[in-house]
Design a protein around this motif. Structure first.
Motif, short mmCIF file in Angstrom:
data_model
loop_
_atom_site.label_atom_id
_atom_site.label_comp_id
_atom_site.label_asym_id
_atom_site.label_seq_id
_atom_site.Cartn_x
_atom_site.Cartn_y
_atom_site.Cartn_z
N GLY A 33 33.80 99.73 18.44
CA GLY A 33 32.97 100.68 19.17
C GLY A 33 33.38 100.80 20.63
O GLY A 33 33.64 99.80 21.31
N ALA A 34 33.41 102.03 21.11
CA ALA A 34 33.72 102.28 22.52
C ALA A 34 32.50 101.96 23.38
O ALA A 34 31.36 102.12 22.94
CB ALA A 34 34.13 103.73 22.72
N THR A 35 32.74 101.52 24.58
CA THR A 35 31.66 101.31 25.53
C THR A 35 31.27 102.65 26.14
O THR A 35 32.13 103.38 26.63
CB THR A 35 32.10 100.34 26.65
N ARG A 36 29.98 102.97 26.06
CA ARG A 36 29.53 104.26 26.57
C ARG A 36 29.64 104.29 28.09
O ARG A 36 29.38 103.29 28.77
CB ARG A 36 28.08 104.51 26.14
N THR A 45 17.97 110.23 26.29
CA THR A 45 18.03 109.00 25.51
C THR A 45 19.29 108.96 24.65
O THR A 45 19.93 109.99 24.38
CB THR A 45 16.81 108.87 24.58
N VAL A 46 19.63 107.75 24.21
CA VAL A 46 20.73 107.52 23.27
C VAL A 46 20.16 106.88 22.03
O VAL A 46 19.30 106.00 22.10
CB VAL A 46 21.80 106.59 23.89
N GLY A 47 20.59 107.34 20.87
CA GLY A 47 20.09 106.77 19.62
C GLY A 47 20.97 107.18 18.46
O GLY A 47 22.03 107.80 18.63
N LEU A 92 22.95 101.65 31.98
CA LEU A 92 23.96 100.72 31.53
C LEU A 92 23.39 99.92 30.37
O LEU A 92 22.19 99.99 30.07
CB LEU A 92 24.42 99.80 32.65
N ASP A 93 24.24 99.16 29.70
CA ASP A 93 23.77 98.38 28.56
C ASP A 93 22.75 97.33 29.01
O ASP A 93 23.03 96.53 29.91
CB ASP A 93 24.94 97.68 27.87
N ASP A 124 20.36 92.98 20.76
CA ASP A 124 21.41 93.97 20.92
C ASP A 124 21.38 94.47 22.36
O ASP A 124 20.50 94.08 23.15
CB ASP A 124 21.19 95.14 19.95
N GLU A 125 22.34 95.30 22.70
CA GLU A 125 22.34 95.97 24.00
C GLU A 125 22.61 97.45 23.78
O GLU A 125 23.47 97.82 22.98
CB GLU A 125 23.42 95.39 24.92
N ILE A 126 21.84 98.30 24.45
CA ILE A 126 22.04 99.73 24.36
C ILE A 126 21.92 100.33 25.76
O ILE A 126 21.32 99.73 26.65
CB ILE A 126 21.03 100.41 23.41
N PRO A 127 22.51 101.52 25.99
CA PRO A 127 22.43 102.14 27.32
C PRO A 127 21.00 102.54 27.66
O PRO A 127 20.38 103.33 26.95
CB PRO A 127 23.34 103.38 27.17
#
Length: 627
Positions: free
Chosen positions: A145-148, A257-259, A161-162, A240-243
């Motif tokens: 997976g790429a880092t956003r 949002t990101v999902g 950020l994450d 987990d970590e999400i932006p």
């Protein structure tokens, strides 16, 4: 090549038996054709047209499918480079090309061919697919997976950020199928989501699925959920970590949002999205998803029967590009803090007059996620008198010009009045300065005959209102339409009628007064904005007179509450605008102000007055901003 002598001997022997008949050329199957057929079968996965030594085409088709199953939906292109024949055997050289993560994985393999009676037969082994594969080896492609890309704020502050989260859900490998529904129901009740919908999702999922119920920021996990999920069979809380932005509310309607991608997104762009992908779902995250997304990488392994992996090919992921905004984390947080306790829908926008940079664009909880700050459309009420004042100055008035501030004025049968507690000391023949300071409706309307044609719209454009720009995000600059009647023209002058504006637009108006030139707001560093050529510039004299009028609002008028705010002098304008809701007349409450290099607009959908409802919010913001 096949031995020509053998053919000749065969031909000659046949000739001796048939007396003096002319010699005929004897030919057999061509191994190049067999190699080409094998390459086509490896490309399609169907070996029905390939002769295989010691096996059936069906068995090879099945075995090949097992070898490449781990490559997912990626299909190779296999071409034959020909066959090198020696006697009754040949070796075919095959070139493989797999499209992976924007690159090509290319290599060659060899396949042994044996000449049969009617055709060349291929000897099947998994090494035909990749040279290092053994009898039980398979190929496996794993995405990396790429880092956003991060969303940055003023001065390169990292806004999105994450950040750590906990994903609550049911792991179906940890619960019996018959009990999964009951576990789902209990977890849904624990985390307060719709039990029926979640039970249905869990029961429909595969036996090895983890079915997510809810995602919490690590600091926002309810204590009951964190302590109670372990008692539910199959329930898990996966770190987990999400932006994410600094807080759940932080500029949420704007940043978005990101999902997990929706079915509609996949249907619209199946090449870009697959089930389970993460992407921007709203706001800037959605609009700039391609920029932020980056490119996933991939690693291909040969996996032996014992599970041991050997890396064959790798493409490193490409990190998404950051999106630079002008939002100031501290000022945005202050703005949202001031709006947190406001019941009705509310918004606050702050702009730097020097650059037009939007440093805060906050929406209160009453907006229910709607972006009123930059995209709301409301009558601006008496804050629009800052625009009307410019039109009157251009018509020849000065701050000292005498105008009649009466208790009421009638225009074409429509009666206009001042607000209920208008100070009696400011009635009568008063300087324009006094009329604007106390927001006298009748005085401004009395001068309507001096504002002709598109003069009001022109004054609005000079102050940045009513001229659209593409800012790269949802933004409404307001509208000043030609009046359809004398009554409408009178109402327009006091920010009613058909005049509309967003909080961003009104912050831009007072930013332009403060800066002494037309300000165009901006939020994204990558989007260039400029003042259109057909907008009349604000002259130095006009800017000075406007600042004089709006400073009087603070020193002796409806904005006196800002008089003791520390720092440079404050200019301001209050306003209310009537609107009908369910047959009841209510009022929007507004206030705009500028101090130093900060211009602010505050809007409350339903309030008593600009000074009483919006004023305290604006004052608190200015004080905190300078702290």
């Amino acid at each position: 090549m096949r031995s020509l002598a053998a053919v000749v001997v065969l031909v000659l022997g046949t000739a001796a038996l048939t007396a003096c008949d002319p010699a005929e050329k004897v030919s057999g199957p061509d191994p190049d054709d067999a190699a080409t057929a094998l390459a086509a079968a490896l490309t399609s996965g169907d070996f029905s047209d390939v002769a295989v030594a010691g096996a059936t085409p069906e068995a090879v088709t099945k075995d090949y499918a097992q070898v490449v199953d781990g490559m997912g939906d990626v299909a190779p292109t296999v071409t034959s480079e020909g066959a090198d024949e020696t006697g009754g055997s040949a070796t075919a050289t095959l070139t493989w090309s797999w499209p992976l993560a924007g690159e090509e994985w290319t290599y060659t393999t060899e396949a042994d061919l044996t000449e049969g009676d009617d055709a060349w037969e291929a000897t099947w082994s998994r090494a035909v697919v990749e040279p290092s594969l053994q009898r039980a080896s398979v190929l496996d492609a794993t995405p990396i997976g790429a880092t956003r890309g991060e969303i940055l704020g003023a001065g390169g502050q990292k806004l999105v950020l994450d950040r750590p989260v906990l994903r609550f859900g049911i792991d179906k490998t940890l619960v019996a199928k018959a009990q999964a529904g009951d576990s789902a129901r209990r977890l849904a009740q624990l985390v307060d989501i719709d039990p029926a919908a979640y039970v249905k999702a869990v029961e429909a999922a595969g036996d090895a699925a983890f079915v997510e119920a809810v995602v919490y920021r690590r600091e926002d996990v309810p204590p009951a959920a964190e302590s109670g999920y372990q008692a539910i069979k199959g329930a898990r809380a996966i770190p987990d970590e999400i932006p994410l932005a600094p807080t759940r509310e932080f500029a949420a309607p704007i940043l978005g949002t990101v999902g997990e991608v929706t079915a509609e997104m996949i249907e619209k762009d199946p090449d870009a999205y697959q089930v389970g992908d993460q992407a921007g779902l709203s706001g800037l995250q959605a609009r700039y998803d391609e920029q932020l997304q980056g490119t996933d990488g991939v690693v291909v392994h040969a996996v032996g029967g014992n599970g041991r992996e050997h890396e064959l090919f790798r493409v490193e992921p490409t990190t998404g590009k950051p999106l630079r905004t002008t939002l100031d984390e501290r000022l945005q947080t202050i703005a949202e803090t001031q709006l947190a306790g406001v019941g009705p829908a509310s918004a606050l926008v702050a702009v730097r007059p020097s650059t037009g940079a939007i440093v805060a664009a906050a929406n209160g909880p009453g907006t229910d996620g709607y972006n009123m700050a930059t995209y709301g459309r409301f009558a601006p009420g008496s804050t629009f008198k800052s625009v009307s004042s410019l039109a009157l100055l251009r018509a020849g008035l000065t701050p000292s010009s005498t105008v009649p501030c009466t208790t009421a004025i009638v225009v074409d049968g429509k009666r206009f009045e001042n607000y209920d507690d208008y100070p009696s000391s400011a009635l009568g023949q008063v300087p324009l300065r006094t009329a604007i300071a106390n927001s006298c409706n009748t005085a401004v309307i009395s001068q309507r005959g001096k504002v002709h044609g598109d003069a009001l719209a022109g004054a609005a454009a000079t102050l940045g209102l009513g001229v659209d720009h593409d800012l790269g995000f949802p933004a409404y600059f307001g509208s000043v339409e030609p009046p359809a009647s004398e009554t409408e023209a009178a109402a327009d002058l006091i920010g009613q009628g058909t005049v509309l504006a967003s909080p961003m637009a009104m912050a831009t108006v007072i930013a332009s007064v403060q800066a002494g030139h037309t300000v165009v707001p901006r939020l994204l560093g990558s989007v260039d904005v400029s003042v259109p050529d057909d907008v009349d510039p604000l002259t130095k004299q006009e800017a000075g007179q406007l600042r004089e009028l709006l400073r009087a609002v603070v020193t002796s008028g409806s904005g006196v509450g800002l008089l003791d705010v520390p720092g440079p002098p404050v200019i301001a304008k209050t306003g209310t605008a009537e609107f009908d809701q369910d047959g009841k007349v209510l009022t929007h409450a507004w206030m705009i102000a500028a101090q130093g290099d900060l211009a602010v607009a505050v809007f409350v959908d339903v309030g008593d007055s600009g000074s009483g409802t919006a004023g305290p919010i604006l004052e608190a913001f200015l004080r905190a901003a300078r702290a």
